[in-house]
Design a protein around this motif. Structure first.
Motif, short mmCIF file in Angstrom:
data_model
loop_
_atom_site.label_atom_id
_atom_site.label_comp_id
_atom_site.label_asym_id
_atom_site.label_seq_id
_atom_site.Cartn_x
_atom_site.Cartn_y
_atom_site.Cartn_z
N VAL A 120 83.57 23.15 71.12
CA VAL A 120 82.65 24.03 70.88
C VAL A 120 81.06 23.47 70.73
O VAL A 120 81.14 22.41 69.92
CB VAL A 120 82.88 24.87 69.38
CG1 VAL A 120 81.93 26.05 69.25
CG2 VAL A 120 84.34 25.32 69.48
N GLY A 121 80.14 23.79 71.09
CA GLY A 121 78.76 23.24 70.83
C GLY A 121 77.90 24.01 70.28
O GLY A 121 78.31 24.98 69.30
N PHE A 122 76.59 23.78 70.30
CA PHE A 122 75.71 24.56 69.83
C PHE A 122 74.33 24.76 70.60
O PHE A 122 74.02 23.64 70.87
CB PHE A 122 75.46 24.21 68.37
CG PHE A 122 74.80 25.11 67.15
CD1 PHE A 122 73.82 25.86 67.35
CD2 PHE A 122 75.77 25.33 66.11
CE1 PHE A 122 73.18 26.51 66.54
CE2 PHE A 122 75.28 26.33 65.20
CZ PHE A 122 73.86 26.70 65.27
N ASP A 123 73.66 25.79 70.80
CA ASP A 123 72.49 26.12 71.53
C ASP A 123 72.61 26.86 72.49
O ASP A 123 71.73 27.60 72.83
CB ASP A 123 71.77 24.63 71.92
CG ASP A 123 71.41 23.62 71.04
OD1 ASP A 123 71.00 24.35 69.78
OD2 ASP A 123 71.51 22.44 70.88
N ALA A 154 79.41 24.71 82.41
CA ALA A 154 80.61 23.90 82.18
C ALA A 154 81.73 24.82 81.53
O ALA A 154 82.78 24.04 81.32
CB ALA A 154 80.17 22.70 81.43
N GLY A 155 81.45 26.01 81.35
CA GLY A 155 82.25 26.75 80.47
C GLY A 155 82.57 26.46 79.17
O GLY A 155 83.74 26.76 78.70
N LEU A 188 78.41 33.40 68.52
CA LEU A 188 79.32 32.56 69.29
C LEU A 188 79.57 33.08 70.45
O LEU A 188 80.08 34.32 70.58
CB LEU A 188 80.59 32.58 68.44
CG LEU A 188 81.77 31.78 68.78
CD1 LEU A 188 81.47 30.47 68.68
CD2 LEU A 188 83.13 32.09 68.19
N VAL A 189 79.49 32.35 71.56
CA VAL A 189 79.70 32.76 72.91
C VAL A 189 80.92 32.08 73.17
O VAL A 189 81.08 30.68 73.67
CB VAL A 189 78.53 32.28 73.76
CG1 VAL A 189 78.47 32.66 75.30
CG2 VAL A 189 77.02 32.73 73.35
N LEU A 190 82.02 32.65 73.74
CA LEU A 190 83.27 32.34 73.88
C LEU A 190 83.27 32.16 75.46
O LEU A 190 83.09 33.00 76.37
CB LEU A 190 84.22 33.39 73.61
CG LEU A 190 84.46 33.71 71.83
CD1 LEU A 190 85.45 34.76 71.76
CD2 LEU A 190 85.00 32.41 71.28
N ARG A 191 83.98 30.81 76.02
CA ARG A 191 83.87 30.80 77.18
C ARG A 191 85.29 29.95 77.34
O ARG A 191 86.29 30.34 76.71
CB ARG A 191 82.72 29.81 77.84
CG ARG A 191 81.46 30.48 77.78
CD ARG A 191 80.51 29.61 78.65
NE ARG A 191 79.24 30.43 78.60
CZ ARG A 191 78.11 29.94 77.94
NH1 ARG A 191 78.12 28.97 77.12
NH2 ARG A 191 77.10 30.76 77.86
N ARG A 192 85.68 29.20 78.07
CA ARG A 192 86.92 28.49 78.64
C ARG A 192 87.39 27.40 77.51
O ARG A 192 88.56 27.15 77.40
CB ARG A 192 86.68 27.95 79.96
CG ARG A 192 86.54 28.92 81.15
CD ARG A 192 86.72 28.11 82.50
NE ARG A 192 86.00 26.81 82.75
CZ ARG A 192 84.98 26.59 83.26
NH1 ARG A 192 84.42 27.87 83.52
NH2 ARG A 192 84.47 25.64 83.54
N THR A 193 86.64 26.88 76.62
CA THR A 193 86.95 26.07 75.41
C THR A 193 87.06 26.63 74.29
O THR A 193 87.12 26.06 73.54
CB THR A 193 86.11 24.80 75.53
OG1 THR A 193 84.68 25.20 75.22
CG2 THR A 193 85.80 24.17 76.89
#
Length: 293
Positions: A244-247, A255-256, A288-293
Motif C-alpha cells: 500500500v502506498g500513499f498519494d 503498477a496496480g 483508499l484506492v484498491l488495486r491488485r496489491t
C-alpha cells in the motif's frame, strides 16, 4: 473566519505570494504531488492577478529569517515548522498559511492523513501478514515514543505538527485495533527528498525475515512503495501479501498499486484561498484506492 470587509482588505493588499519549500526545486518540480499542489496554487493566483514566487530548500527546520526577506506580501509554507520557531510563525505580520504542518493559532491546510494511514494499515492487516514493513518519512521521536508506550492513545492524540507523525499515529491506531503487536512492525525511515532510496534500505532488512514469512508493505508515498517493490518481490522465500502506498500518482495506477489518494491540486487551491480570503479550511478527505496489491 474574518468578516467580508476584512477579507476584501486582505485580498487587496496581496500582490505577490511566496511558496516556501523545505525541498529544493529539482525535487519539487519532479514530485507529482508537489507539482499538483503548485498547479492548484497557480490556478487561484492567476484568477486573482497575483504573482507567484518560489523559495526553495529552506531545510526541515525552515530558515524563517531568510524566508521573511522575500519581497512577497504573503507566504505559503510547504515545509515542516520546528516547535522552536513556532513562536516566530505565530508572530508573523504577513499573512501566512502552513501546508501539511500544524502550529496552534496559524491557518493550515492538509489532509486527513491519520485516517488515510489507518485505512492503509487496515487493508494490509486484512491480508494476515506475519510482519509489516513500514517505509516512512522521518517521524518526530517524541510522538513515536509516546505511541510506543501507549498504542491505545494513537487514535485520540491531538493533531500532531507533522504529516509523518500523523500518518504514524494512524498506522499504530489501526495495528492496535487489529491486535497486531508493534514489535511485528519493521520501521524504516527515509529522507523524503530521496524516496527511491527505499530499494537500497529495504535490501538491508532481508535477514530479519524468516523463510515463509508473510510480509505486508505500507509506505508513506507511492514512490517509496514502487521503489521497494522489485527488491521485495525478488525474495523467493518471502510471501508478499499486501502493498500500500500513499498519494495515488499516475505510476501507482499503472503498477496496480493499492494506495491512499489525496487531492494535492485541491490542497493548493485551498491554501491560496485561505491566504487571500482568510478562510479556515477543514482537513481534506483521502480515499483508499484498491488495486491488485
Amino acid at each position: 473566519g474574518p468578516d467580508p470587509a476584512a477579507r476584501a482588505m486582505r485580498r487587496g493588499g496581496v500582490h505577490e505570494v511566496a511558496v516556501i519549500f523545505h525541498h529544493d526545486l529539482v525535487f519539487a518540480l519532479n514530485d507529482p504531488p508537489s507539482i499538483e499542489f503548485l498547479r492548484g496554487v497557480a490556478k487561484v493566483l492567476d484568477a486573482r492577478g497575483v504573482s507567484l514566487q518560489l523559495v526553495p530548500y529552506m531545510g526541515r527546520r525552515v530558515d524563517l529569517a531568510a524566508a521573511f526577506q522575500t519581497t512577497a506580501d504573503a507566504l505559503i509554507v510547504h515545509a515542516e515548522v520546528d516547535p522552536d520557531i513556532a513562536p516566530e510563525v505565530q508572530a508573523m505580520r504577513k499573512p501566512i498559511v502552513l501546508v501539511d504542518a500544524y502550529v496552534s493559532g496559524v491557518t493550515s491546510v492538509g489532509n486527513r492523513d491519520r485516517e488515510g494511514a489507518a485505512a492503509a494499515m487496515a487493508h494490509a492487516l486484512a491480508a494476515r501478514p506475519d510482519r509489516v514493513l513500514l517505509l516512512s518519512f522521518p517521524v518526530d521521536p517524541q510522538a513515536w515514543a509516546r505511541v510506543q508506550a501507549d498504542p491505545a492513545s494513537a487514535a485520540s492524540l491531538p493533531r500532531l505538527p507533522y504529516v509523518p507523525s500523523e500518518r504514524m499515529a494512524g498506522y499504530v491506531a489501526a495495528a492496535h485495533r487489529a491486535g497486531f503487536a508493534l514489535d511485528r512492525l519493521i520501521w524504516i525511515e527515509l529522507d523524503d527528498s530521496h524516496p527511491e532510496a527505499a530499494a537500497e534500505r529495504v535490501a538491508e532488512i532481508r535477514g530479519q525475515l524468516p523463510a515463509g514469512c508473510r510480509l505486508a508493505v505500507v509506505a508513506m508515498s507511492d514512490r517509496m512503495a514502487l521503489s521497494a517493490r522489485p527488491v521485495i518481490e525478488s525474495w523467493p522465500e518471502v510471501q508478499v501479501v499486501a502493498q500500500v502506498g500513499f498519494d495515488d500518482i499516475e505510476a501507482a495506477a499503472q503498477a496496480g498499486l493499492t494506495t491512499v489518494r489525496q487531492d494535492a491540486r485541491l490542497k493548493g487551491e485551498r491554501a491560496a484561498e485561505a491566504l487571500l480570503d482568510g478562510t479556515l479550511p477543514e482537513l481534506l478527505p483521502v480515499e483508499l484506492v484498491l488495486r491488485r496489491t
